[in-house]
Design an enzyme around this catalytic site. Structure first.
Site, PDB file in Angstrom:
ATOM      1  N   CYS A 124      87.361  59.102  19.548  1.00  0.00           N
ATOM      2  CA  CYS A 124      87.902  57.836  19.032  1.00  0.00           C
ATOM      3  C   CYS A 124      86.952  56.671  19.348  1.00  0.00           C
ATOM      4  CB  CYS A 124      89.285  57.619  19.658  1.00  0.00           C
ATOM      5  SG  CYS A 124      89.963  55.971  19.453  1.00  0.00           S
ATOM      6  N   CYS A 139      88.530  53.793  21.216  1.00  0.00           N
ATOM      7  CA  CYS A 139      88.782  54.203  22.600  1.00  0.00           C
ATOM      8  C   CYS A 139      87.511  54.054  23.439  1.00  0.00           C
ATOM      9  CB  CYS A 139      89.246  55.660  22.668  1.00  0.00           C
ATOM     10  SG  CYS A 139      90.816  55.978  21.845  1.00  0.00           S
TER      11      CYS A 139
END
Length: 152
Positions: free
Chosen positions: A72, A75
């Site tokens: 991600c 993230c």
């Protein structure tokens, strides 16, 4: 005859994950784990797994959890912010990370629909949740507000 009126807290060790009983007024005095003798307060996020999450989530110190995954992009952007803010709350909240790719059962258990998601838990109860990337300042302000609501 001893009358112990000090408030005690149960904290899970960030190293061996054993529960420890600590006087609340000793949190700032670098308490050590009774089992492994490592520091109970580190200021660094703890990696939670299906095996160790319960010890931390059920402790008396609020837990701020970053649900994330290595693939991600947002993230990856948010991770350093989370680690930057963690030491500022070391004596008031345990910061932790759950890799939802490796620990998909935990992602499902806590109904994480998007990542990154940050949630605050206290004694295994979810108190607040915020999805998406926050700046370090936004994260600090949000955690501060949640902890104030808890009286922590």
């Amino acid at each position: 005859m001893s009358t112990d009126t000090q408030e005690k807290m149960i904290l899970a060790c960030p190293h061996c994950h054993k529960k420890n009983r600590v006087a609340a007024d000793r949190i700032s005095q670098q308490p050590k784990c009774g089992q492994c003798k490592e520091a109970l307060i580190t200021g660094s996020p703890v990696e939670l797994t299906i095996a160790n999450h319960k010890a931390h989530m059920s402790s008396d110190m609020p837990v701020v959890v970053d649900f994330w995954a290595p693939w991600c992009g947002p993230c990856q952007q948010f991770g350093p912010f989370f680690e930057q803010v963690a030491p500022q709350f070391a004596e008031r909240a345990r910061f932790a990370k759950i890799n939802t790719q490796n620990e998909n059962v935990l992602g499902q258990r806590y109904a994480v629909r998007s990542i990154p998601t940050v949630a605050v838990f206290h004694r295994d109860q979810e108190i607040a949740r915020q999805a998406g990337v926050m700046s370090p300042q936004q994260l600090h302000q949000w955690v501060e507000q949640v902890l104030q609501q808890l009286g922590a």
